[in-house]
Scaffold this active site. Sequence first.
Site, mmCIF file in Angstrom:
data_model
loop_
_atom_site.group_PDB
_atom_site.id
_atom_site.type_symbol
_atom_site.label_atom_id
_atom_site.label_comp_id
_atom_site.label_asym_id
_atom_site.label_seq_id
_atom_site.Cartn_x
_atom_site.Cartn_y
_atom_site.Cartn_z
ATOM 1 N N ARG A 272 -15.403 -9.624 5.342
ATOM 2 C CA ARG A 272 -14.861 -10.004 6.748
ATOM 3 C C ARG A 272 -15.175 -9.318 7.905
ATOM 4 N NH1 ARG A 272 -8.416 -10.937 4.217
ATOM 5 N NH2 ARG A 272 -9.289 -11.692 2.135
ATOM 6 N N TRP B 275 25.174 -30.851 -10.590
ATOM 7 C CA TRP B 275 25.492 -29.898 -9.270
ATOM 8 C C TRP B 275 24.971 -28.427 -9.577
ATOM 9 C CZ3 TRP B 275 27.792 -31.764 -5.012
ATOM 10 C CH2 TRP B 275 28.497 -32.980 -5.152
ATOM 11 N N CYS C 100 4.845 -3.033 -4.464
ATOM 12 C CA CYS C 100 6.032 -3.476 -5.133
ATOM 13 C C CYS C 100 5.740 -3.628 -6.669
ATOM 14 C CB CYS C 100 6.553 -4.728 -4.654
ATOM 15 S SG CYS C 100 7.153 -5.017 -2.991
ATOM 16 N N GLU D 217 -7.220 4.132 7.934
ATOM 17 C CA GLU D 217 -6.277 4.259 7.020
ATOM 18 C C GLU D 217 -6.536 5.708 6.422
ATOM 19 O OE1 GLU D 217 -3.886 4.660 4.100
ATOM 20 O OE2 GLU D 217 -3.800 3.262 5.553
ATOM 21 N N ASP E 123 6.682 -2.144 7.763
ATOM 22 C CA ASP E 123 8.006 -1.148 7.492
ATOM 23 C C ASP E 123 8.191 -0.206 8.519
ATOM 24 O OD1 ASP E 123 7.905 -2.921 5.232
ATOM 25 O OD2 ASP E 123 7.314 -1.223 3.902
#
Length: 477
Positions: A72, A462, A44, A34, A308
């Site tokens: 991890r 409805w 976002c 990265e 993306d």
Amino acid sequence: MSDTFVVVGGDAAGMSAASKAKRDDPDLEVVVFEKGEWVSYGACGLPYYVKGEIQSLEALVSVTPEEFREERDIDLRTGHEVVSIDPDERTVTAEAVSDGDSESVVQPYDRLLIATGAEAVVPPIGGVDLEGVYTLGSMSDGKELREYVARARDGESFQQPDRGPACRFLEDCAGPVAVVGGGYIGIEMAEALAANEYEVNLFQRSGRVLTGFSEATSEAVADHLREREVALHLDAEVEELTNDGDGAVEAVVTADDRVPVEMVLLGTGVRPRTALAEDAGIELGETGAIATDAYRETSAPDVYAAGDCAEATHVVTGEPTYASLALTANRHGRAVGQTVAGRPTEGGGVAGTAAVKAFDVEAARTGIVDEEEARAAGFDPVTETIEANSRAGYYPEGGTVTVTLAADRDSGRLLGASLVSEFGEGAVHRSHAVVAALTEGATVFDLEDYDLAYAPPFNTTWDPVLVAAKVLSGTLR
């Protein structure tokens, strides 16, 4: 010796793939490059950070670099930019930058994921490099914009390093400001700036905002923006940003107007970052993003692309499409992780489902609602728009929901929907039923018979989606 899975890009698709691959195959060596310092963050949320509703950039980070490395067991290398891929030798070359010095690293791979994301589109006009002109495509962009807003709000004397004298003091950066682009980022940033008491001018080259939505939705959002004193300049393509003589922006120029401003936010969309793939001879698709098969594999063997930077398949047309959306990136990244760990998994199609908030209004869209687009895809579209109560009429609270549904005249197949309501009255959540119908290839007659939940505090007997389906079904029969 274990296989090596290399990932280029440390955000949604990349880190979802890396995490899933390592979880499913703990013996797999997973290396992520990265180029920035931030990974696995919610871009976002940046407009709401700029607005001040979110107090720190760190709050947008889902998992920290340290957690990826220590918990991890992923070899995450931030500050490393991959500059080339060699599919024949199965290597990537990255440049590590530290204290001004660069060092090249050649990393072999058995399987590779390109998850380079998208970048903000900068329109080809004069003045985009002036002081006070911003984009919102990264965490660092969000940080700069938050600093701009904070200077005006707090009135603190401030000299931002390497950015010149623009907006040095409160009186220099209190507004007016401009937002160029009436899509998601443009609408959200108009709210963020107006909420901080800026005089906001929003420029849109077409005749309406949110062009991917229905006209009814666009008009409702535009009307509400005007109510909140955002000046809309529609059919107003920006031709130039002018210089005040000291290197700072002073006005937005269109064919018919010149509007003085002290800051400009360019929200004119995004495009996939594909240069790395192109240089490696990897094929792009008709949308301009990286072409892949159903398993996200590119034209180069054992090289995948997700997020993306890559194409997806539209569930309505069955054709390649470009969808720069967070869920798509996470979902496709996770599928690639499962595939490289030994369980081939398709990423699944997309409906282009999206939502946006504009002050006290919420809007959602999914599938195809534009009739010209539907015809180009081979359909004969019919659309109907209805307005219905969001809750039982006798319930003491509630509003209305406007729903536009589109279907194919011959087959009755549902094509898409656009919904708008007051914030909290359910336009966004109601779109989910339509997404399910689109994904299953249902007709509008099928949707009419969906057994949606009813209780007075939540909707009418409805549901507005069912009302729209009934009306559209009647038109088609």
